[in-house]
Design an enzyme around this catalytic site. Structure first.
Site, mmCIF file in Angstrom:
data_model
loop_
_atom_site.group_PDB
_atom_site.id
_atom_site.type_symbol
_atom_site.label_atom_id
_atom_site.label_comp_id
_atom_site.label_asym_id
_atom_site.label_seq_id
_atom_site.Cartn_x
_atom_site.Cartn_y
_atom_site.Cartn_z
ATOM 1 N N ARG A 257 0.840 -1.200 0.000
ATOM 2 C CA ARG A 257 0.000 0.000 0.000
ATOM 3 C C ARG A 257 0.880 1.257 0.000
ATOM 4 N NH1 ARG A 257 1.936 2.625 3.325
ATOM 5 N NH2 ARG A 257 1.679 2.807 5.588
ATOM 6 N N GLU B 283 8.336 0.412 4.502
ATOM 7 C CA GLU B 283 7.986 -0.264 5.753
ATOM 8 C C GLU B 283 7.477 -1.660 5.423
ATOM 9 O OE1 GLU B 283 5.658 1.262 9.535
ATOM 10 O OE2 GLU B 283 4.233 0.355 8.150
ATOM 11 N N HIS C 130 -8.093 -3.116 14.632
ATOM 12 C CA HIS C 130 -8.055 -1.831 13.929
ATOM 13 C C HIS C 130 -9.469 -1.273 13.763
ATOM 14 C CE1 HIS C 130 -5.952 1.071 11.395
ATOM 15 N NE2 HIS C 130 -7.016 1.055 10.623
HETATM 16 P P1 GTP Z 1 2.423 5.089 12.665
HETATM 17 O O1 GTP Z 1 2.642 6.539 12.799
HETATM 18 O O2 GTP Z 1 0.980 4.678 12.779
HETATM 19 O O3 GTP Z 1 3.020 4.557 11.413
HETATM 20 O O4 GTP Z 1 3.136 4.377 13.918
HETATM 21 P P2 GTP Z 1 4.693 4.356 14.326
HETATM 22 O O5 GTP Z 1 5.464 5.251 13.453
HETATM 23 O O6 GTP Z 1 4.760 4.548 15.816
HETATM 24 O O7 GTP Z 1 5.166 2.894 13.956
HETATM 25 P P3 GTP Z 1 4.710 1.463 14.473
HETATM 26 O O8 GTP Z 1 5.801 0.571 13.976
HETATM 27 O O9 GTP Z 1 4.404 1.408 15.921
HETATM 28 O O10 GTP Z 1 3.354 1.168 13.691
HETATM 29 C C1 GTP Z 1 3.302 1.225 12.307
HETATM 30 C C2 GTP Z 1 2.077 0.525 11.749
HETATM 31 O O11 GTP Z 1 1.858 -0.727 12.399
HETATM 32 C C3 GTP Z 1 0.778 1.248 11.929
HETATM 33 O O12 GTP Z 1 0.581 2.219 10.940
HETATM 34 C C4 GTP Z 1 -0.225 0.081 11.816
HETATM 35 O O13 GTP Z 1 -0.369 -0.338 10.468
HETATM 36 C C5 GTP Z 1 0.488 -0.995 12.551
HETATM 37 N N1 GTP Z 1 0.166 -0.991 13.987
HETATM 38 C C6 GTP Z 1 0.940 -0.533 14.982
HETATM 39 N N2 GTP Z 1 0.343 -0.678 16.167
HETATM 40 C C7 GTP Z 1 -0.860 -1.229 15.937
HETATM 41 C C8 GTP Z 1 -1.957 -1.619 16.776
HETATM 42 O O14 GTP Z 1 -1.942 -1.469 17.989
HETATM 43 N N3 GTP Z 1 -3.041 -2.177 16.168
HETATM 44 C C9 GTP Z 1 -3.097 -2.368 14.823
HETATM 45 N N4 GTP Z 1 -4.199 -2.926 14.317
HETATM 46 N N5 GTP Z 1 -2.091 -2.010 14.004
HETATM 47 C C10 GTP Z 1 -0.993 -1.435 14.542
HETATM 48 MG MG MG Z 2 2.243 3.800 9.637
#
Ligand code: GTP
Ligand code: MG
Length: 231
Positions: A75, A171, A187
């Site tokens: 995506r 990512e 989610h």
């Molecule tokens: P983002 O700003 O959302 O990208 O988060 P981040 O920069 O803190 O990075 P992180 O690695 O924690 O999470 C990146 C991505 O993992 C998110 O955009 C989601 O797609 C997924 N993700 C992270 N935490 C969760 C969660 O608690 N629940 C779900 N469903 N997805 C998650």
């Molecule tokens: Mg993200």
């Protein structure tokens, strides 16, 4: 710029949206062109990683030990989501700042059969000489408080343009089917949208994540008992 001068008619037949009139300010045109170039590079980076994963999946399927990759989901963040994230992390809206601080514009999710497959596929990918791993977040070894599990990598991959080579961050999220099942539903129920969820329900969601993890262990054990460990 035919596209930008094209009037977009709304349901009422009236022209709407930016760039629908002749009086479009010059910076908009410049920004649009630059935005296209900015986004294009992530699209290419995503295509490169996608090809690598497709190659692994197809080759592994013929290796006799079974394909560890259940499905792959690439995506590209939309310009609107990029702007929303920039606002959230207080990142100035310049291309240089966005490039430096938003590392998940290109994203790909690899859903694997078993937990061990997640690490095997991650290794196969990051061992490739043109894939440069720049960050690892192992939410399998250390799940989030809400129970979220996945292995997150940021990798840089070279994209060869006509006049330069760009290292594009992508990512890569790797998880099992069970982790994917939980994350998709969580989610919808909760993630980032509903901070007022009662603690009891939050605990139940976390408990459901533990259930999914137990199911992962059980299925992996069954698979090993029948087929032996994957080579
Ligand atoms: P983002 O700003 O959302 O990208 O988060 P981040 O920069 O803190 O990075 P992180 O690695 O924690 O999470 C990146 C991505 O993992 C998110 O955009 C989601 O797609 C997924 N993700 C992270 N935490 C969760 C969660 O608690 N629940 C779900 N469903 N997805 C998650
Ligand atoms: Mg993200």
């Amino acid at each position: 710029q035919i596209v930008e001068r094209h009037a977009i008619a709304g349901p009422d037949g009236a022209a709407r949206g930016a760039g629908t009139t002749a009086a479009v300010p010059a910076p908009f045109h410049e920004a649009t062109d630059e935005l296209t170039r900015f986004m294009m590079v992530y699209k290419f980076g995503l295509a490169e990683i996608r090809t690598k994963i497709d190659i692994l999946a197809e080759e592994l399927a013929h290796r006799g030990t079974g394909n560890p990759i259940e499905h792959v989901n690439p995506r590209l963040k939309s310009a609107a989501s990029i702007a929303a994230k920039a606002r959230r992390i207080e990142c100035p809206l310049t291309f240089d700042d966005l490039r430096a601080r938003i590392r998940d514009i290109a994203g790909i999710r690899i859903v694997c059969s078993f937990v061990s497959d997640v690490y095997t596929v991650a290794d196969m990918l990051t061992r490739q000489p043109d894939v440069n791993p720049v960050q690892t977040k192992d939410y399998i070894a250390k799940p989030k408080d809400n129970g979220y599990r996945s292995l997150h990598l940021i990798v840089e991959i070279p994209v060869f343009l006509s006049d330069q080579v760009v290292a594009v961050p992508v990512e890569v999220q790797l998880r099992t089917v069970a982790m994917d099942f939980w994350a998709s539903l969580e989610h919808k129920i909760y993630y980032k949208h509903n901070p007022d969820i009662p603690p009891a329900l939050r605990d139940e969601l976390a408990a459901a994540a533990e259930d999914a993890a137990r199911l992962d262990k059980r299925m992996e054990r069954l698979h090993q008992e029948i087929h032996g460990p994957r080579r």
